[in-house]
Enzyme design. Structure first.
Site, PDB file in Angstrom:
ATOM      1  CG  HIS A 254      -2.108  -0.917   1.092  1.00  9.72           C
ATOM      2  ND1 HIS A 254      -3.100  -0.767   0.143  1.00  9.72           N
ATOM      3  CD2 HIS A 254      -2.445  -2.037   1.796  1.00  9.72           C
ATOM      4  CE1 HIS A 254      -3.997  -1.741   0.276  1.00  9.72           C
ATOM      5  NE2 HIS A 254      -3.610  -2.536   1.262  1.00  9.72           N
ATOM      6  CG  ASP A 317      -2.997  -3.294   5.598  1.00  8.85           C
ATOM      7  OD1 ASP A 317      -2.057  -2.480   5.640  1.00  8.85           O
ATOM      8  OD2 ASP A 317      -4.119  -3.021   5.120  1.00  8.85           O
ATOM      9  CD  GLU A 318      -5.827  -5.431   2.298  1.00 13.77           C
ATOM     10  OE1 GLU A 318      -6.949  -5.941   2.368  1.00 13.77           O
ATOM     11  OE2 GLU A 318      -5.628  -4.266   1.903  1.00 13.77           O
ATOM     12  CB  CYS A 319       2.615  -6.776   1.630  1.00 16.20           C
ATOM     13  SG  CYS A 319       4.053  -6.702   0.548  1.00 16.20           S
TER      14      CYS A 319
END
Length: 676
Positions: A254, A317-319
């Site tokens: 992100h 988060d969300e890598c």
């Protein structure tokens, strides 16, 4: 034109009106409910004739709190003058034992004692934090009485259940101007939230001025960012309200907006541009280059100096690791260093970054993904995955914060948020010592589908229910009481400067132009936005998409539809009162007939043309409801085939139209099913 009878129903049913009258079983008309209350006799009059007196410790913050208190009291009562001193007049005494920390600390004493008697109010607390909370409680207790405005005599002893009671705002996807941030902080003070989590970097924008790395904001923000002086002003503004400010800079994923100005930070070849769509993207910081950590060392040094709080959020988060796997140099590094997968590589990155944060005397906070077998115990885990994940972190000795269940951007009802408790895990049993690792929770406001205009309606009033879950005793859990008090607090929030209700009304009027918007409000009262992540699949959105349709104007939860469901349930089980039957018929008749009014106007505007089918479907559902209601009233037999046909029709009406859900359908289904 609508009849006078139907116009009165509009006032009851319009989503902007909202709210139910306080009933006898509601303990106090406030949120959060206090830990302990004893009723007294009589009441303290609010007539402009009392003075506020400080005793014990005083400081400018308390004086500013007094001024805000009186300003809000004026908004609530219309009384303009509050004498600085007077003889033989009732007094409001504020007694503060000692100052709080210069930089507010997690776990500081926030308790207060409020004693209300006919001749005097005494608000006492160990430090200014409790005073700030007690003033908000008093404001919510102001009621009308035969003699005017007054607060009933009582003694309240109150303290929070959890030390961390937060609200996160994502300013990365849609930038939120300073007036929105200030207004949000005012609302947080009113419901005793004490942590403002400011999500400041995203794929769509980097939102803070860096003097060390100016290309971050110059190339990564579209010119929409906060200067360091503005940040300092907000931190001071928040401190005045007993609120800590925690910054979040998301890494290693992100982070596309970082790479626009500093592409060498990334794992791929680029070129990089600010993302305009929503979702999870491949670009990620390169965890294998020392230059990455040298950059972050200087950056974290600058930002930890700007933000004084002890906690510093690094995201995590969300890598997805796709850019890492596509880089042969990174995969070779992983083999040479025994790093088995992307999760292990991210854990290595987190460990390095955590040391940079610790070096500045700060405590690292990260999302669930940062918790790995070798994650240091002083890293705080913010859980979006759920109570079980949070409990696992606590079991391992890491402190944690719950956000799962409190995602207010997902348009779920207040009752759903209210039912989520940070300490309740279905699979993990914690000792009392391990439970102490759970510090509290945060409502999270991600901004893919909100703008500065609409964000208030997504935060309030439902966040007040989350605030109560985090403040009040665990036993405070009555849903009916919560909704009755939430309606009152919603009105109070408007007195205190929140504008979400007036903004929603203005948006509806804008959609329909110069035409009377009453019939559009009737339609709006019966629909809601889609839940969870359904909106992603019902339209094509990016950062430039106007968010000015009915789906953006209506609140996440329709009070009218919820109340109609409650009435339908009472009718179905035979416990309805005569007024329930009358109310159900009035609502259903209004919804059925409203379509004939709207169809004259909806096709005339591109903003409302998509609502033609929504209005027609509402009319159809209401007609089915009236038929079922008539059968139940007259005890008529309905054939199984007719009933099944009605239920099949209702099932088709449940599907989203114009990205909206018809929320009277569930109540009508209850009535139809009851015709058995």
């Amino acid at each position: 034109m609508l009849s006078a009878r139907m116009s009165s129903v509009v006032l009851v049913c319009a989503f902007l009106a909202g709210g139910s009258p306080l009933q006898a079983d509601t303990p106090l008309p406030i949120m959060p409910l206090p830990a302990h209350m004893v009723e007294g006799t009589g009441s303290f009059p609010i007539d402009g004739g009392f003075q506020i007196v400080f005793q014990g410790h005083t400081e400018p913050r308390l004086e500013r709190a007094r001024d805000r208190f009186l300003m809000n009291l004026t908004r609530e009562t219309g009384i303009l003058h509050w004498p600085a001193s007077s003889v033989n007049q009732p007094q409001f005494v504020i007694n503060t034992a000692e100052p709080s920390a210069e930089v507010e600390q997690l776990g500081e004493d926030e308790s207060y004692r409020l004693e209300v008697a006919p001749a005097r109010v005494l608000l006492s607390a160990p430090n200014p934090l409790g005073i700030l909370h007690g003033l908000q409680t008093f404001l919510q207790l102001v009621q009308t009485s035969p003699q005017g405005f007054a607060v009933a005599s009582m003694t309240i002893e109150d303290r929070p259940r959890f030390a961390w009671r937060g609200l996160m705002i994502d300013a990365g996807r849609h930038f939120m101007p300073l007036d929105v941030i200030r207004q949000t902080l005012d609302g947080m003070e009113a419901v005793k939230l004490n942590v403002f989590h400011w999500h400041l970097s995203e794929d769509q924008g980097f939102r803070v001025e860096s003097k060390v790395f100016p290309l971050l904001q110059q190339k990564g923000s579209d010119g929409l960012y906060y200067t360091q002086d503005q940040i300092r002003d907000i931190i001071e503004y928040a401190r005045d309200r007993g609120i800590r400010v925690i910054p979040e800079f998301d890494m290693p994923g992100h982070a596309t907006s970082w790479f626009v100005g500093y592409p060498d930070l990334a794992s791929g070849k680029g070129p990089y541009r600010i993302e305009r769509k929503w979702g999870i993207f491949d670009p990620a910081m390169d965890p294998t280059r020392e230059a990455t950590y040298k950059f972050l060392d200087r950056f974290i040094g600058e930002m930890t100096a700007l933000f004084p709080d002890a906690y510093f959020h690094i995201g995590g988060d969300e890598c997805n690791g796709k850019e890492w796997q596509a880089n042969s140099r990174i995969t070779q590094y992983m083999r040479e260093h025994g790093i088995k997968d992307n999760a292990a590589l991210q854990a290595y990155f987190t460990g390095r970054v955590q040391k940079l944060v610790t070096k500045r005397g700060k405590i690292t906070v990260g999302w669930d993904e940062v918790l790995q077998p070798d994650t240091p115990k002083d890293v705080v885990i913010q859980s979006w995955r759920g109570q079980d994940s949070l409990a696992q972190a606590a079991l391992r000795g890491n402190r944690g914060i719950l956000s799962a269940g409190y995602y207010i951007d997902l348009n779920e009802p207040a009752s759903q948020h209210y039912a989520v408790d940070p300490l309740e895990s279905a699979t993990v049993k914690l000792t009392s010592e391990q439970q102490s690792n759970i510090m509290g929770g945060e409502a999270t406001m991600w901004t893919e589908y909100v703008t500065p205009e609409t964000i208030g309606s997504r935060i309030w009033p439902r966040t007040a229910a989350i605030a109560e879950r985090l403040w009040s005793p665990k036993e405070t859990n009555g849903i009916d009481s919560m909704y009755r008090r939430l309606a009152i607090v919603s009105r109070d929030l408007e007195y205190y400067g929140q504008t979400y209700r007036s903004v929603s009304e203005r948006m509806l009027q804008r959609m329909i132009g110069d035409v009377d918007s009453s019939s559009l409000k009737v339609l709006a009262s019966a629909v809601e936005p889609p839940k969870e992540y359904a909106r992603e699949e019902l339209g094509n959105y990016d950062s430039f998409t106007p968010l000015n349709r009915m789906v953006d104007a209506v609140p996440p939860e329709s009070d009218c539809a919820r109340e109609f469901r409650d009435v339908a349930n009472r009718i179905a089980i035979g416990k309805a009162t005569p007024s329930d039957w009358q109310q159900a018929r009035q609502w259903l008749t209004l919804w059925r007939d409203n379509d004939s009014v709207l169809q004259r106007y909806l096709p005339q505007s591109a903003l409302t043309a998509e609502l033609v089918s929504v209005s027609h479907n509402l009319s159809m559902a209401a007609a089915i409801g009236l038929s079922a209601l008539g059968s139940l009233e007259n005890r008529e037999t309905v054939s199984p085939s007719a009933r099944q046909g009605q239920l099949s029709s209702l099932k088709s009406l449940e599907a989203p139209h114009a990205v909206l859900l018809d929320m009277i359908v569930p109540g009508v289904e209850v009535l139809v099913a009851a015709t058995r």
